[in-house]
Design a protein around this motif. Structure first.
Motif, PDB file in Angstrom:
ATOM      1  N   SER A   1     -10.183   5.486   3.232  1.00 49.85           N
ATOM      2  CA  SER A   1      -8.838   5.923   3.277  1.00 49.85           C
ATOM      3  C   SER A   1      -8.136   4.712   3.755  1.00 49.85           C
ATOM      4  O   SER A   1      -8.464   3.891   4.321  1.00 49.85           O
ATOM      5  CB  SER A   1      -8.683   7.161   4.367  1.00 49.85           C
ATOM      6  N   HIS A   2      -6.663   4.730   3.104  1.00 48.09           N
ATOM      7  CA  HIS A   2      -5.824   3.768   3.301  1.00 48.09           C
ATOM      8  C   HIS A   2      -4.558   4.317   4.059  1.00 48.09           C
ATOM      9  O   HIS A   2      -3.628   4.614   2.898  1.00 48.09           O
ATOM     10  CB  HIS A   2      -5.538   2.933   1.945  1.00 48.09           C
ATOM     11  N   PRO A   3      -4.474   4.256   5.274  1.00 44.29           N
ATOM     12  CA  PRO A   3      -3.250   4.973   5.918  1.00 44.29           C
ATOM     13  C   PRO A   3      -1.844   4.047   5.462  1.00 44.29           C
ATOM     14  O   PRO A   3      -0.733   4.628   5.271  1.00 44.29           O
ATOM     15  CB  PRO A   3      -3.422   4.705   7.402  1.00 44.29           C
ATOM     16  N   THR A   4      -1.793   2.714   5.159  1.00 52.28           N
ATOM     17  CA  THR A   4      -0.972   1.992   4.943  1.00 52.28           C
ATOM     18  C   THR A   4      -0.651   1.566   3.251  1.00 52.28           C
ATOM     19  O   THR A   4      -0.092   0.644   3.170  1.00 52.28           O
ATOM     20  CB  THR A   4      -1.050   0.627   5.536  1.00 52.28           C
ATOM     21  N   ALA A   5      -1.319   2.782   2.744  1.00 53.96           N
ATOM     22  CA  ALA A   5      -1.291   2.231   1.144  1.00 53.96           C
ATOM     23  C   ALA A   5       0.120   2.252   0.415  1.00 53.96           C
ATOM     24  O   ALA A   5       0.437   1.605  -0.284  1.00 53.96           O
ATOM     25  CB  ALA A   5      -2.162   3.330   0.418  1.00 53.96           C
ATOM     26  N   ALA A   6       0.974   3.234   0.924  1.00 53.02           N
ATOM     27  CA  ALA A   6       2.331   3.296   0.546  1.00 53.02           C
ATOM     28  C   ALA A   6       3.033   1.932   0.548  1.00 53.02           C
ATOM     29  O   ALA A   6       3.762   1.315   0.126  1.00 53.02           O
ATOM     30  CB  ALA A   6       3.215   4.422   0.941  1.00 53.02           C
ATOM     31  N   GLY A   7       2.989   1.302   2.025  1.00 55.58           N
ATOM     32  CA  GLY A   7       3.823   0.066   2.410  1.00 55.58           C
ATOM     33  C   GLY A   7       2.931  -0.883   1.270  1.00 55.58           C
ATOM     34  O   GLY A   7       3.689  -1.900   0.843  1.00 55.58           O
ATOM     35  N   THR A   8       1.785  -1.116   1.163  1.00 51.52           N
ATOM     36  CA  THR A   8       0.933  -1.954   0.263  1.00 51.52           C
ATOM     37  C   THR A   8       1.554  -2.106  -0.945  1.00 51.52           C
ATOM     38  O   THR A   8       1.756  -3.127  -1.622  1.00 51.52           O
ATOM     39  CB  THR A   8      -0.336  -1.845   0.215  1.00 51.52           C
ATOM     40  N   TRP A   9       1.761  -0.839  -1.770  1.00 50.85           N
ATOM     41  CA  TRP A   9       2.046  -0.653  -3.047  1.00 50.85           C
ATOM     42  C   TRP A   9       3.694  -1.156  -3.028  1.00 50.85           C
ATOM     43  O   TRP A   9       3.933  -1.884  -4.233  1.00 50.85           O
ATOM     44  CB  TRP A   9       1.812   0.719  -3.303  1.00 50.85           C
ATOM     45  N   LEU A  10       4.377  -0.884  -2.174  1.00 46.21           N
ATOM     46  CA  LEU A  10       5.860  -1.150  -2.215  1.00 46.21           C
ATOM     47  C   LEU A  10       5.947  -2.500  -2.073  1.00 46.21           C
ATOM     48  O   LEU A  10       6.785  -3.349  -2.657  1.00 46.21           O
ATOM     49  CB  LEU A  10       6.594  -0.778  -0.986  1.00 46.21           C
ATOM     50  N   LEU A  11       5.183  -3.369  -1.378  1.00 45.17           N
ATOM     51  CA  LEU A  11       5.041  -4.800  -1.177  1.00 45.17           C
ATOM     52  C   LEU A  11       4.743  -5.552  -2.489  1.00 45.17           C
ATOM     53  O   LEU A  11       5.215  -6.374  -3.027  1.00 45.17           O
ATOM     54  CB  LEU A  11       4.009  -5.323  -0.113  1.00 45.17           C
ATOM     55  N   TRP A  12       3.593  -4.911  -3.054  1.00 45.14           N
ATOM     56  CA  TRP A  12       3.214  -5.280  -4.488  1.00 45.14           C
ATOM     57  C   TRP A  12       4.403  -5.171  -5.460  1.00 45.14           C
ATOM     58  O   TRP A  12       4.599  -6.103  -6.412  1.00 45.14           O
ATOM     59  CB  TRP A  12       1.950  -4.784  -5.079  1.00 45.14           C
ATOM     60  N   GLY A  13       4.913  -4.104  -5.405  1.00 41.02           N
ATOM     61  CA  GLY A  13       6.138  -3.751  -6.455  1.00 41.02           C
ATOM     62  C   GLY A  13       7.145  -4.781  -6.275  1.00 41.02           C
ATOM     63  O   GLY A  13       7.806  -5.312  -7.023  1.00 41.02           O
ATOM     64  N   GLY A  14       7.729  -4.970  -4.851  1.00 35.19           N
ATOM     65  CA  GLY A  14       8.688  -5.903  -4.395  1.00 35.19           C
ATOM     66  C   GLY A  14       8.333  -7.345  -5.059  1.00 35.19           C
ATOM     67  O   GLY A  14       9.294  -8.108  -5.616  1.00 35.19           O
ATOM     68  N   ALA A  15       7.149  -7.831  -4.792  1.00 34.12           N
ATOM     69  CA  ALA A  15       6.741  -9.264  -5.336  1.00 34.12           C
ATOM     70  C   ALA A  15       6.859  -9.027  -6.872  1.00 34.12           C
ATOM     71  O   ALA A  15       7.291 -10.194  -7.353  1.00 34.12           O
ATOM     72  CB  ALA A  15       5.199  -9.513  -5.088  1.00 34.12           C
ATOM     73  N   ALA A  16       6.449  -8.328  -7.712  1.00 30.14           N
ATOM     74  CA  ALA A  16       6.376  -7.856  -8.970  1.00 30.14           C
ATOM     75  C   ALA A  16       7.756  -8.371  -9.503  1.00 30.14           C
ATOM     76  O   ALA A  16       8.099  -8.857 -10.190  1.00 30.14           O
ATOM     77  CB  ALA A  16       5.845  -6.762  -9.694  1.00 30.14           C
ATOM     78  N   LEU A  17       8.721  -7.604  -8.958  1.00 33.48           N
ATOM     79  CA  LEU A  17      10.215  -7.634  -9.206  1.00 33.48           C
ATOM     80  C   LEU A  17      10.837  -8.883  -9.037  1.00 33.48           C
ATOM     81  O   LEU A  17      11.488  -9.524  -9.635  1.00 33.48           O
ATOM     82  CB  LEU A  17      11.181  -6.492  -8.325  1.00 33.48           C
ATOM     83  N   LEU A  18      10.503  -9.525  -7.891  1.00 32.00           N
ATOM     84  CA  LEU A  18      10.689 -10.833  -7.766  1.00 32.00           C
ATOM     85  C   LEU A  18      10.327 -11.815  -8.973  1.00 32.00           C
ATOM     86  O   LEU A  18      11.088 -12.703  -9.081  1.00 32.00           O
ATOM     87  CB  LEU A  18      10.309 -11.298  -6.334  1.00 32.00           C
ATOM     88  N   VAL A  19       9.099 -11.757  -9.081  1.00 31.22           N
ATOM     89  CA  VAL A  19       8.659 -12.645 -10.191  1.00 31.22           C
ATOM     90  C   VAL A  19       9.169 -12.239 -11.517  1.00 31.22           C
ATOM     91  O   VAL A  19       9.650 -13.331 -12.365  1.00 31.22           O
ATOM     92  CB  VAL A  19       7.145 -12.377 -10.349  1.00 31.22           C
ATOM     93  N   ALA A  20       9.575 -11.175 -11.673  1.00 28.64           N
ATOM     94  CA  ALA A  20      10.061 -10.756 -13.074  1.00 28.64           C
ATOM     95  C   ALA A  20      11.610 -11.112 -13.094  1.00 28.64           C
ATOM     96  O   ALA A  20      12.131 -11.765 -13.951  1.00 28.64           O
ATOM     97  CB  ALA A  20      10.296  -9.123 -13.198  1.00 28.64           C
TER      98      ALA A  20
END
Length: 242
Positions: free
Chosen positions: A102-121
């Motif tokens: 289980s990953h309690p911090t999964a939501a924060g991790t996905w948001l971080l990856w989403g933010g990084a993807a938007l910065l790259v885009a």
């Protein structure tokens, strides 16, 4: 359990408020497309990081966070894994071999990856919109290749590099069991790690195998693409100046 529900409620409020603030800023400023993506990426990354910290990712013991799975304090934890980047907390239970951790911090991790993807885009869009005679593919490649290499390193190489010697030996044993028909059949004698060139090797009595063979190939491809794009930009810039 109540803390878990409260943090999800706070996360929802952050996202709703952020959406309204972004809509107001966009209507007032009329920013360019890459600027919109930069703002979205930075904001999403900040929200994800704050949500991860709210779980006490840094300030409390991870075992206590994993213990929130049950209400009677009877949680059969086997071990806890904490990754610094990207920040992630994984709770391994006695039934994780069947159902996964289980990953309690999964939501924060996905948001971080989403933010990084938007910065790259946004950076790619900015590079391609520059007033230059150099080809767009070369400008985009100088951004995408390092971003892809950083993603491969963060997801496949860095977690193994940060493991202790005992945990890495266990990882080698799990790999041996998973690849039972193709892996060396002997016992694990030692492990080796290096940064340049990147390598995480499991040395058995009758052979050696790499845990990051695919990742190393991906890093090599990213480096090749980056060098080709840089060479193309350099050559075309030189030819236009003559």
């Amino acid at each position: 359990m109540f803390a878990w529900l409260f943090l999800w409620l706070v996360l929802g409020i952050w996202l709703i408020v952020g959406a309204f603030v972004y809509a107001a800023w966009k209507r007032r400023r009329h920013p360019a497309r890459h600027q919109r993506w930069w703002v979205l990426g930075i904001s999403t990354g900040i929200v994800g990081y704050c949500h991860t910290l709210a779980y006490g990712f840094v300030l409390t013991r991870p075992a206590e966070i994993c213990g929130q799975r049950t209400l009677d304090d009877d949680y059969p934890l086997t071990h806890v894994r904490v990754d610094a980047f990207p920040p992630r907390l994984a709770c391994y239970w006695t039934d994780s071999s069947t159902y996964g951790p289980s990953h309690p911090t999964a939501a924060g991790t996905w948001l971080l990856w989403g933010g990084a993807a938007l910065l790259v885009a946004g950076t790619v869009a900015w590079a391609m919109a520059l007033n230059s005679r150099t080809p767009r593919w070369a400008r985009a490649g100088t951004v995408l290749a390092p971003a892809a290499a950083a993603t491969i390193w963060a997801t496949g190489v860095a977690p193994l590099m940060s493991l202790s010697t005992v945990d890495l030996r266990n990882e080698c044993f799990r790999w041996q069991v998973t690849h039972l028909h193709s892996a060396p059949a002997g016992e694990i004698t030692k492990t080796q790690r290096s940064v340049l060139p990147p390598a995480v090797d499991c040395i058995f009595t009758d052979g050696t195998t790499s845990l990051i063979g695919i990742e190393t190939l991906g890093l090599s491809c990213c480096l090749t693409v980056f060098l080709i794009c840089c060479a193309a930009l350099r050559l075309l810039k030189t030819s236009t100046s003559l």
